[in-house]
Design an enzyme around this catalytic site. Structure first.
Site, PDB file in Angstrom:
ATOM      1  N   GLU A 118       0.680  -1.205   0.091  1.00 56.47           N
ATOM      2  CA  GLU A 118      -0.228   0.069  -0.050  1.00 56.47           C
ATOM      3  C   GLU A 118       0.789   1.346  -0.099  1.00 56.47           C
ATOM      4  OE1 GLU A 118      -0.556  -2.550   1.748  1.00 56.47           O
ATOM      5  OE2 GLU A 118      -2.677  -3.101   1.664  1.00 56.47           O
TER       6      GLU A 118
ATOM      7  N   PHE B  38     -11.562  -7.436  14.238  1.00 58.47           N
ATOM      8  CA  PHE B  38     -10.597  -7.950  13.352  1.00 58.47           C
ATOM      9  C   PHE B  38      -9.986  -6.610  12.179  1.00 58.47           C
ATOM     10  CE2 PHE B  38      -9.165  -9.952   9.125  1.00 58.47           C
ATOM     11  CZ  PHE B  38      -7.958 -10.384   9.576  1.00 58.47           C
ATOM     12  N   GLN B  39      -8.805  -6.311  12.176  1.00 52.33           N
ATOM     13  CA  GLN B  39      -8.210  -5.307  11.319  1.00 52.33           C
ATOM     14  C   GLN B  39      -8.699  -4.067  11.649  1.00 52.33           C
ATOM     15  OE1 GLN B  39      -8.236  -6.972   7.229  1.00 52.33           O
ATOM     16  NE2 GLN B  39      -6.314  -7.765   7.539  1.00 52.33           N
TER      17      GLN B  39
ATOM     18  N   LYS C  75     -17.708  -0.211   6.806  1.00 51.97           N
ATOM     19  CA  LYS C  75     -18.223  -1.415   5.628  1.00 51.97           C
ATOM     20  C   LYS C  75     -19.691  -1.297   5.617  1.00 51.97           C
ATOM     21  CE  LYS C  75     -17.155  -6.055   4.360  1.00 51.97           C
ATOM     22  NZ  LYS C  75     -16.532  -7.301   4.688  1.00 51.97           N
TER      23      LYS C  75
ATOM     24  N   MET D  60      24.261   8.746   1.832  1.00 50.99           N
ATOM     25  CA  MET D  60      23.927  10.154   2.418  1.00 50.99           C
ATOM     26  C   MET D  60      24.365  10.039   3.757  1.00 50.99           C
ATOM     27  SD  MET D  60      23.823  13.311   1.705  1.00 50.99           S
ATOM     28  CE  MET D  60      22.933  13.909   0.661  1.00 50.99           C
TER      29      MET D  60
HETATM   30  C1  TPP Z   1      12.391   5.772   4.748  1.00 52.51           C
HETATM   31  C2  TPP Z   1      13.585   6.374   5.299  1.00 52.51           C
HETATM   32  N1  TPP Z   1      14.668   5.931   6.210  1.00 52.51           N
HETATM   33  C3  TPP Z   1      15.799   6.445   6.569  1.00 52.51           C
HETATM   34  C4  TPP Z   1      16.046   7.546   5.869  1.00 52.51           C
HETATM   35  C5  TPP Z   1      17.523   8.053   6.092  1.00 52.51           C
HETATM   36  N2  TPP Z   1      18.268   8.300   5.157  1.00 52.51           N
HETATM   37  C6  TPP Z   1      18.512   9.474   4.237  1.00 52.51           C
HETATM   38  S1  TPP Z   1      19.383   9.347   2.911  1.00 52.51           S
HETATM   39  C7  TPP Z   1      19.675   7.624   3.273  1.00 52.51           C
HETATM   40  C8  TPP Z   1      20.669   6.734   2.660  1.00 52.51           C
HETATM   41  C9  TPP Z   1      20.167   6.633   1.305  1.00 52.51           C
HETATM   42  O1  TPP Z   1      20.830   5.580   0.614  1.00 52.51           O
HETATM   43  P1  TPP Z   1      20.686   5.302  -0.857  1.00 52.51           P
HETATM   44  O2  TPP Z   1      19.066   4.972  -1.167  1.00 52.51           O
HETATM   45  O3  TPP Z   1      21.584   3.968  -1.149  1.00 52.51           O
HETATM   46  O4  TPP Z   1      21.015   6.427  -1.604  1.00 52.51           O
HETATM   47  P2  TPP Z   1      22.273   7.079  -1.630  1.00 52.51           P
HETATM   48  O5  TPP Z   1      22.654   8.047  -0.606  1.00 52.51           O
HETATM   49  O6  TPP Z   1      23.501   6.030  -1.611  1.00 52.51           O
HETATM   50  O7  TPP Z   1      22.374   7.771  -3.058  1.00 52.51           O
HETATM   51  C10 TPP Z   1      19.147   7.340   4.694  1.00 52.51           C
HETATM   52  C11 TPP Z   1      19.148   6.014   5.391  1.00 52.51           C
HETATM   53  C12 TPP Z   1      15.235   8.065   5.063  1.00 52.51           C
HETATM   54  N3  TPP Z   1      15.426   9.260   4.436  1.00 52.51           N
HETATM   55  N4  TPP Z   1      14.024   7.469   4.587  1.00 52.51           N
END
Ligand code: TPP
Length: 605
Positions: free
Chosen positions: A49, A111-112, A161, A472
């Site tokens: 979803e 439920f749910q 529902k 990042m």
């Molecule tokens: C759902 C979620 N979890 C954690 C983060 C924290 N976060 C920001 S950037 C990042 C790394 C992203 O890694 P990747 O998708 O491999 O992209 P890259 O930075 O290597 O281009 C994380 C864990 C986030 N922004 N969103």
């Protein structure tokens, strides 16, 4: 005419012009799914979803219309939550319709059963719980109006529902009456006059153009204003495309990974004109030192944004397109030559610091990959991204001349957004080139929608920028945590073979000279295609304002790369992950202690 609540729902949804909905069925929403078969609606069956909410969001951002997501009660509804929050933070108009247990069961832990209106209260513009069939038409009509009007945003309709099954007299509510909700239009004349006076006095003005420019369709007014008053235009991440990147007055992106000369101009300005932006912490840096010499005019449709983060001198609450149109007639032409020359001087060293100017080596950098895509598509593709380094490189190197081609999660920063958003965008513009630029981390969060793309024949191209790191976060650990890498080395599947398992043509690219051929292959192939780019593992996004630092206190890329000495290219030591060590699972918790260009301080990514 008597109709079931479910039929009334579709009567109203289709009258809103909805042709495509994204969803996943379940017990509490079965009557709605059954009734759907009798209406001209295409249902896209997602695999999770969260994907439905992001697709509805991507559809909304690409089309300017309201996107619709459907889910059942309980876990179905809660799986929508990240997508709703993402849409809320970026003012994206979506309507989410969730099934709920029968009204007489509410509160009994049926439920749910989940209190989804409670859960989504802070992340929706508004939400409704329908317990009777005779409420449906009014609620649906209001929900769509609220979602798209004023500052757009997500609206959730939770429908019991019994309200789906029971019958009620159907009459379409032609008129809406909202005594307490009147989105502002024009700003008060006295405020406009004060703003015009301030503008006339300014010598170093800068426009801060935000998402509101695109949301209100104020691109022509912005361009006219900038040219008439010779005011340079800085853009937020979500404001990109609101003003042509190649325009001489464009300062590009502001903020944490914005252009250094752009941030400097903001800090030196004597007047900031904030157009449909909200002074997010990623664009202001340290608020105590933010634009210290500037008076501030803020044109904003949402009064709750005014004075929220930054106190402004003149708020102009209204619809940007209308207010700016009015303001244009009140301001005198100006040239600001001295100011523009000064900015041009600051800009001078930018090209030298650009990685694209570095001597060609064999390494594969995301910057080249994105620059090449920009050139190949003439900057006209719809580009969606996930969140992380690749997102910032895409913002920096996919130069946008046109609006509504840039779809990214700015406010929430939701990893996993890019690919489903691209599928949603494809339903809005099936004839356009659509590229999802995703990180190997974020893509793994929603790659399950590959099956959806195949089932729908979505002509979406996926560029996985694979650095085998949560890049990042790794960069923050490198800069601010003395390169102690904690939980950032990430093992992925073989993305090429993963795609093939879904029947999706795919390629792996490891060398720069293979980029063009891979793009050619992707563009010649109809339907989804996946390109996995194995890029430099430890490349950093420059420039960067450390969180909470002054906006012009940026970490810059060195002018020229010296392969022997550059900190960012130091060879992998035994404690640094290499691609093969990550893939073999040896270094997922590795810590690198030898410091490169580490700086103290900093918060979490
Ligand atoms: C759902 C979620 N979890 C954690 C983060 C924290 N976060 C920001 S950037 C990042 C790394 C992203 O890694 P990747 O998708 O491999 O992209 P890259 O930075 O290597 O281009 C994380 C864990 C986030 N922004 N969103």
């Amino acid at each position: 005419m008597l109709k079931s609540g479910a039929e009334i729902l579709w009567e109203c949804v289709t009258r809103e012009g909805v042709e495509t909905v994204f969803g996943y069925p379940g017990g509490a929403i079965m009557p709605v799914y059954d009734a759907m078969l009798d209406y001209p609606v295409h249902h896209v069956l997602v695999r999770h979803e969260q994907g439905a909410a992001h697709m509805a969001d991507g559809y909304a951002r690409a089309s300017g219309k309201v996107g619709v997501a459907l889910a059942t009660s309980g876990p179905g509804a809660t799986n929508l939550v990240t997508g709703i929050c993402t849409a809320m933070m970026d003012s994206s108009p979506i309507v989410c319709i969730t099934g709920q247990v029968a009204s007489h069961l509410i509160g009994g832990d049926a439920f749910q059963e989940t209190d989804v209106t409670g859960i989504t209260l802070p992340i929706t513009k508004h939400n409704f719980l329908i317990t009777r069939a005779d409420e449906v038409s009014q609620v649906v009509r209001e929900a769509f109006y609220i979602a798209r009007s004023g500052r757009p945003g997500p609206v959730l309709i939770d429908i019991c529902k019994n309200a789906q099954i029971e019958q009620a007299e159907f009459e379409y509510p032609e008129n809406l009456h909202f005594p307490g909700y009147r989105p502002p239009t024009h700003a008060p004349q006295a405020d406009m006059a004060r703003a015009a006076e301030m503008i006339a006095q300014a010598e170093r003005p800068v426009i801060l153009a935000g998402h509101g420019v695109l949301k209100s369709g104020a691109m022509p007014e912005l361009a006219d204003y900038a040219v008439k008053t010779q005011t340079p235009v800085a853009m937020t991440l979500l404001g990109l495309g609101g003003f042509p990147a190649s325009h001489t007055l464009s300062l590009g992106m502001m903020g944490m990974h914005g252009e250094a000369f752009c941030n400097k101009a903001i800090q030196e300005a004597d007047l900031l004109l904030a157009f449909g932006m909200r002074f997010d912490d990623r664009v202001t840096g340290n608020l105590n030192t933010y634009a210290p010499r500037a008076r501030k005019i803020h044109i904003e449709i949402d009064p709750s944004e005014v004075h929220k983060n930054v106190h402004v001198d003149v708020p102009l609450v209204g619809d940007l397109k209308m207010v700016l149109g009015d303001l244009l007639n009140m301001v005198e032409p100006a040239d600001h030559k001295e100011w523009l020359d000064k900015i041009a001087d600051w800009k001078a060293d930018t090209a030298q610091r650009d990685i694209l100017a570095w001597p060609c080596d064999d390494n594969l950098y995301a910057s080249h990959i994105i620059r090449d895509l920009w050139q190949l598509t003439g900057g006209d593709a719809i580009v969606t991204t996930d969140v992380g380094q690749h997102q910032m490189w895409a913002a920096q190197y996919y130069h946008l001349e046109q609006p509504y081609r840039w779809i990214t999660s700015g406010g929430a920063g939701t990893m996993g957004f890019g690919f489903p958003a691209a599928i949603g965008a494809w339903f809005a513009h099936p004839d356009r080139a659509i590229w999802a630029i995703v990180g190997d981390g974020g893509f793994q969060m929603t790659q399950t929608e590959l099956a959806t793309a195949v089932q729908e024949g979505a002509n979406v191209k996926i560029a996985v920028i694979n650095n085998n790191y949560l890049g990042m976060v790794r960069q923050w650990q490198e800069f601010f945590f003395e390169k102690r890498y904690s939980a950032v080395a990430i093992q992925g599947p073989d993305f090429v073979r993963l795609a093939q398992a879904y029947g999706i043509p795919s390629r792996r690219i490891q060398k720069r000279e293979a980029i063009a051929d891979a793009y050619d292959f992707a563009m010649q192939t109809t339907g989804p295609v996946l390109l996995e780019f194995e890029v430099e593992m430890e490349e950093a996004v420059f420039p960067m304002v450390p969180a909470g630092a002054d906006l012009d206190d940026m970490i810059r890329r060195p002018i020229r790369r010296e392969p022997e000495s550059a900190a960012t290219t130091e060879p992998a030591s035994p404690t640094t992950a290499t691609r093969s060590s990550v893939m073999s699972g040896q270094s997922t918790q590795t810590a690198k202690v030898a410091s490169g260009s580490a700086r103290a301080g900093g918060l979490a990514a």
